[in-house]
Scaffold this motif. Sequence first.
Motif, mmCIF file in Angstrom:
data_model
loop_
_atom_site.group_PDB
_atom_site.id
_atom_site.type_symbol
_atom_site.label_atom_id
_atom_site.label_comp_id
_atom_site.label_asym_id
_atom_site.label_seq_id
_atom_site.Cartn_x
_atom_site.Cartn_y
_atom_site.Cartn_z
ATOM 1 N N ALA A 116 25.336 -5.688 -7.236
ATOM 2 C CA ALA A 116 24.203 -5.385 -8.110
ATOM 3 C C ALA A 116 24.563 -5.789 -9.531
ATOM 4 C CB ALA A 116 23.877 -3.896 -8.045
ATOM 5 N N ASP A 117 23.558 -6.107 -10.301
ATOM 6 C CA ASP A 117 23.738 -6.471 -11.702
ATOM 7 C C ASP A 117 23.931 -5.190 -12.516
ATOM 8 O OD1 ASP A 117 23.720 -7.557 -14.218
ATOM 9 O OD2 ASP A 117 21.661 -8.272 -14.140
ATOM 10 N N THR A 118 25.118 -4.578 -12.327
ATOM 11 C CA THR A 118 25.438 -3.309 -12.991
ATOM 12 C C THR A 118 26.840 -3.372 -13.579
ATOM 13 O OG1 THR A 118 26.434 -2.331 -11.020
ATOM 14 C CG2 THR A 118 24.046 -2.002 -11.312
ATOM 15 N N ASP A 119 27.081 -2.519 -14.549
ATOM 16 C CA ASP A 119 28.431 -2.418 -15.099
ATOM 17 C C ASP A 119 29.416 -1.903 -14.051
ATOM 18 O OD1 ASP A 119 27.851 -3.430 -17.616
ATOM 19 O OD2 ASP A 119 27.526 -1.455 -18.521
ATOM 20 N N ALA A 120 28.956 -1.046 -13.159
ATOM 21 C CA ALA A 120 29.853 -0.495 -12.137
ATOM 22 C C ALA A 120 30.399 -1.600 -11.235
ATOM 23 C CB ALA A 120 29.128 0.567 -11.313
ATOM 24 N N ASP A 121 29.530 -2.477 -10.718
ATOM 25 C CA ASP A 121 30.016 -3.571 -9.874
ATOM 26 C C ASP A 121 30.841 -4.564 -10.682
ATOM 27 O OD1 ASP A 121 29.299 -2.784 -7.349
ATOM 28 O OD2 ASP A 121 27.543 -4.091 -7.205
ATOM 29 N N ALA A 122 30.426 -4.837 -11.909
ATOM 30 C CA ALA A 122 31.195 -5.752 -12.754
ATOM 31 C C ALA A 122 32.590 -5.189 -13.029
ATOM 32 C CB ALA A 122 30.447 -6.013 -14.057
ATOM 33 N N ALA A 123 32.686 -3.883 -13.223
ATOM 34 C CA ALA A 123 33.986 -3.257 -13.462
ATOM 35 C C ALA A 123 34.877 -3.350 -12.231
ATOM 36 C CB ALA A 123 33.794 -1.793 -13.876
ATOM 37 N N ARG A 124 34.289 -3.250 -11.045
ATOM 38 C CA ARG A 124 35.074 -3.403 -9.813
ATOM 39 C C ARG A 124 35.693 -4.803 -9.746
ATOM 40 N NH1 ARG A 124 30.413 -0.458 -8.137
ATOM 41 N NH2 ARG A 124 31.010 1.622 -7.430
ATOM 42 N N LEU A 125 34.897 -5.805 -10.082
ATOM 43 C CA LEU A 125 35.397 -7.187 -10.079
ATOM 44 C C LEU A 125 36.461 -7.391 -11.148
ATOM 45 C CD1 LEU A 125 32.001 -9.000 -9.541
ATOM 46 C CD2 LEU A 125 33.876 -8.821 -7.886
ATOM 47 N N PHE A 126 36.236 -6.842 -12.333
ATOM 48 C CA PHE A 126 37.204 -6.947 -13.425
ATOM 49 C C PHE A 126 38.544 -6.354 -13.004
ATOM 50 C CE2 PHE A 126 39.145 -5.168 -17.302
ATOM 51 C CZ PHE A 126 39.298 -6.335 -18.044
ATOM 52 N N GLU A 127 38.499 -5.175 -12.398
ATOM 53 C CA GLU A 127 39.731 -4.520 -11.935
ATOM 54 C C GLU A 127 40.425 -5.366 -10.869
ATOM 55 O OE1 GLU A 127 41.277 -0.532 -9.580
ATOM 56 O OE2 GLU A 127 39.160 -0.740 -10.027
ATOM 57 N N LEU A 128 39.678 -5.872 -9.914
ATOM 58 C CA LEU A 128 40.238 -6.696 -8.845
ATOM 59 C C LEU A 128 40.997 -7.891 -9.422
ATOM 60 C CD1 LEU A 128 40.364 -7.468 -5.754
ATOM 61 C CD2 LEU A 128 38.231 -8.721 -6.167
ATOM 62 N N ASP A 129 40.353 -8.622 -10.312
ATOM 63 C CA ASP A 129 40.952 -9.834 -10.859
ATOM 64 C C ASP A 129 41.996 -9.562 -11.928
ATOM 65 O OD1 ASP A 129 39.287 -11.177 -9.137
ATOM 66 O OD2 ASP A 129 38.125 -12.184 -10.698
ATOM 67 N N SER A 130 42.134 -8.329 -12.370
ATOM 68 C CA SER A 130 43.145 -7.974 -13.367
ATOM 69 C C SER A 130 44.527 -7.770 -12.744
ATOM 70 C CB SER A 130 42.733 -6.705 -14.122
ATOM 71 O OG SER A 130 41.588 -6.964 -14.897
ATOM 72 N N ASP A 131 44.591 -7.734 -11.429
ATOM 73 C CA ASP A 131 45.874 -7.553 -10.733
ATOM 74 C C ASP A 131 46.543 -8.920 -10.568
ATOM 75 O OD1 ASP A 131 47.970 -7.236 -8.877
ATOM 76 O OD2 ASP A 131 46.872 -5.717 -7.737
ATOM 77 N N PRO A 132 47.694 -9.143 -11.199
ATOM 78 C CA PRO A 132 48.356 -10.448 -11.100
ATOM 79 C C PRO A 132 48.730 -10.836 -9.669
ATOM 80 C CG PRO A 132 49.476 -9.027 -12.710
ATOM 81 C CD PRO A 132 48.393 -8.220 -12.063
ATOM 82 N N GLU A 133 49.012 -9.858 -8.823
ATOM 83 C CA GLU A 133 49.337 -10.189 -7.426
ATOM 84 C C GLU A 133 48.107 -10.691 -6.674
ATOM 85 O OE1 GLU A 133 52.267 -10.383 -5.458
ATOM 86 O OE2 GLU A 133 52.886 -10.561 -7.539
ATOM 87 N N VAL A 134 46.956 -10.123 -6.952
ATOM 88 C CA VAL A 134 45.710 -10.589 -6.335
ATOM 89 C C VAL A 134 45.433 -12.029 -6.760
ATOM 90 C CG1 VAL A 134 43.194 -10.275 -6.299
ATOM 91 C CG2 VAL A 134 44.705 -8.290 -6.066
ATOM 92 N N MET A 135 45.731 -12.345 -8.010
ATOM 93 C CA MET A 135 45.418 -13.659 -8.572
ATOM 94 C C MET A 135 46.556 -14.680 -8.398
ATOM 95 S SD MET A 135 42.357 -13.155 -9.497
ATOM 96 C CE MET A 135 41.913 -14.532 -10.544
#
Length: 192
Positions: free
Chosen positions: A17-36
């Motif tokens: 959804a076009d929400t801050d909550a979903d955007a924050a989930r993506l931000f957190e996911l991509d902020s992990d250096p091991e994930v990236m």
Amino acid sequence: MDEVLLETERLRLRQFADTDADAARLFELDSDPEVMRYIGPFARGSVAEYRELIRVWLPFYEHPPGGVWAVEARATGDFFGWVFVRPAPFHRMASAIGWARDTELELGYRFRRAAWGHGYATECAGPLVRAALANPAATAVVAVALVTNRASTRVMEKVGLRYERQVELSGYADPGAVYVLPRAESGSARIQ
């Protein structure tokens, strides 16, 4: 309520959804250096930038199973990551890989470290591959990952894609491994 594409025994795939909550989930996911680690320095710098990314994704939902789907635990709603099916030419390195046909659909996924090793990627990617190839206009499902990312290429193999070739990817020391499942062969493929 967010539109759900499918549910498996353990997972739910829903639209972002076009929400801050979903955007924050993506931000957190991509902020992990091991994930990236195998993806590169492509994380965005703010929740607002991820909200813009979600807006770019919204048109893909017009043709299910196309889209970038949030993967959540059915029992708890915990966010594990995402999985997508999209026309292969949308990949940022499509020309280097040789993906020029909209009838080839790319499979991709990214998961939080806490979700690694539980089979979630395979559990949700398998049904997406089947749904993508059920579309008579689709000629193949394709995917690419660095050859060193064995966990990702193993998921590709488990859902029926076969190794096709290696390709040099600009900005990466390791080559990419290109996988494919042509529509003509999908009926005989074993998809877990």
